[in-house]
Design an enzyme around this catalytic site. Structure first.
Site, short mmCIF file in Angstrom:
data_model
loop_
_atom_site.label_atom_id
_atom_site.label_comp_id
_atom_site.label_asym_id
_atom_site.label_seq_id
_atom_site.Cartn_x
_atom_site.Cartn_y
_atom_site.Cartn_z
CB CYS A 177 -111.45 29.26 105.15
SG CYS A 177 -109.73 29.06 105.69
NE ARG B 109 -112.14 27.04 101.65
CZ ARG B 109 -113.18 27.00 100.83
NH1 ARG B 109 -113.95 25.94 100.77
NH2 ARG B 109 -113.43 28.03 100.04
CD1 TRP C 117 -100.76 31.49 108.16
CD2 TRP C 117 -100.39 29.46 109.08
NE1 TRP C 117 -100.68 30.59 107.15
CE2 TRP C 117 -100.43 29.34 107.67
CE3 TRP C 117 -100.17 28.32 109.85
CZ2 TRP C 117 -100.27 28.12 107.03
CZ3 TRP C 117 -100.02 27.09 109.22
CH2 TRP C 117 -100.06 27.01 107.82
CD GLU D 90 -107.12 36.98 109.17
OE1 GLU D 90 -108.06 36.71 109.94
OE2 GLU D 90 -106.21 36.17 108.92
#
Ligand code: HEM
Ligand SMILES: N/C(=N/c1cccc(CO[C@@H]2CCNC2)c1)c1cccs1
Length: 361
Positions: A65, A68, A236, A241
């Protein structure tokens, strides 16, 4: 079995109580109580404070991720008391509304009853609470190819979609290993962003859109040996992506050739770099559309800078940052971020979020 569980609980409580500034005596008392619970039931129950810390620490430990930096601002909803699928559905609607927040997205996790002694009280069969269906007919797919298997399962369970390329799939909720229940997602609770481009008016003719809030619902949250197998969480999007993967991959919506042609490129000549131009304009459209509609999103450069800040904050707190380089680098212009030129230890610390077996085959 219970010895193993106690050891995991002990490590977790020590870390949790130290970080929350509790006294040694509070820690000792809590461990005595947990040891007794595990002795009797081979299970123990987290306080809300422990659960909240566990969910946040699991995000902080998520090696793949990039988002973070904001781990400590996670909103945690405790739904461990719910047993019936109708109540669970209502909880998911509340999560959706709270997280969406009119576009100013709030990172949120809803935590349902955990696994105990091999018994699974709640499973959500969806990969994400919001996702588009994929219909396969004569080797062609309408909608999201990544959803074909799950869409087929939903149809076996009696669901019928409208058949468009952007049908939101139903929620499939299973309690205590019984037959799952399907719930249509209330459309007025689903925020979507129609995609348009700041310069190219033809872009809206592609009739592309995407949902605003990504809510992962198929991962397991593990905290101190307790497995929360139904714990949907959202943040979000990072624009890549949607613009570099969901709408771009050949095995997803495969939009690059179409965008490349609208841009006027010869899509049969690699050296024109048409694919790269198409990627940039698709991601530009995603960022422009989300921002114009006031829906939270982060570009991959800002996200990388935020991740750099996270790395600095973590070492200032004396914690080692772990990460999975192969996922942390963005799929476009990766070498333009500091991440590409760094290396990361991919050790997985607990608490964390894990993949788990699909509850269906
Ligand atoms: C707040 C904004 C956030 C952003 C922009 C963000 C961004 C991302 C991105 C881009 C990925 C890679 C996804 C992919 O390539 O398919 C990712 C992975 C991940 N994120 Fe975050 N994230 C955010 C919040 C969160 C939250 C709130 C959680 C959990 C509480 C979380 C947990 C994870 C996990 C577990 C993965 C790895 C998923 C896997 O292995 O399939 N993230 N994140
Ligand atoms: N922006 C996000 N992106 C993702 C985070 C985790 C997982 C995913 C999707 O992962 C799929 C499985 C492997 N690649 C696609 C996307 C978030 C979703 C929930 C909280 S933040």
């Amino acid at each position: 079995m219970s010895e193993e569980l106690y050891n995991k609980a002990k490590v977790f409580i020590q870390q949790c109580y130290s970080e929350l500034g509790k006294t040694e005596d509070e820690k000792t008392q809590r461990l005595i109580y947990i040891q007794d619970e595990i002795q009797k039931y081979n299970h123990y129950e987290h306080t809300f404070e422990e659960l909240e810390y566990g969910a946040k620490a699991a995000w902080r430990n998520s090696n793949r991720c990039i988002g973070r930096l904001f781990w400590d601002s996670l909103n945690v909803f405790d739904y461990r008391h719910l047993d019936h699928s109708k109540d669970i559905k209502d909880a998911l609607v509340h999560h959706l509304d709270y997280a969406t927040n009119g576009g100013k997205i709030r990172s949120t996790i809803s935590i349902f009853k955990p696994k105990t002694n091999g018994e699974t009280p709640v499973r959500i069969w969806n990969h994400q609470l919001l996702r588009y269906a994929g219909y396969e007919e004569d080797g062609r797919v309408i909608g999201d190819p990544a959803s074909v298997e799950f869409t087929t399962k939903c149809k076996e369970l009696g669901w019928r979609g409208e058949g468009t390329s952007f049908d939101i799939l139903p929620w499939v909720i299973q309690v205590h290993g019984q037959e799952p229940t399907l719930f249509e997602v209330p459309k007025d609770h689903v925020l979507e962003v129609p995609l348009r481009h700041p310069e190219y008016d033809w872009f809206q003719e592609l009739n592309l859109k995407w949902y605003g809030v990504p809510i992962i619902s198929d991962m397991k949250l593990e905290v101190g040996g307790i497995e929360y197998v139904a714990a949907p969480f959202n943040g979000w999007y990072m624009e890549t992506e949607i613009g570099a993967r969901n709408l771009a991959d050949e095995f997803r919506y495969n939009m690059l050739p179409t965008v490349g042609e609208y841009l006027g490129y010869n899509v049969r000549r690699n050296a024109s770099l048409w694919k790269d131009r198409a990627l940039i304009e698709l991601n530009t459209a995603v960022l422009h559309s989300f921002k114009e509609d006031g829906v939270s999103i982060v570009d991959h450069h800002s996200a990388a800078q935020q991740f750099h800040l996270f790395e600095q904050k973590e070492s200032a707190c004396g914690r080692d940052v772990t990460g999975d380089w192969t996922w942390l680098i963005p799929p476009i212009s990766p070498a333009s971020t500091h991440i590409f030129h760094s290396s990361y230890d991919d050790t997985m610390h607990s608490p964390n979020y894990f993949y788990q077996d699909k509850p269906y085959e």
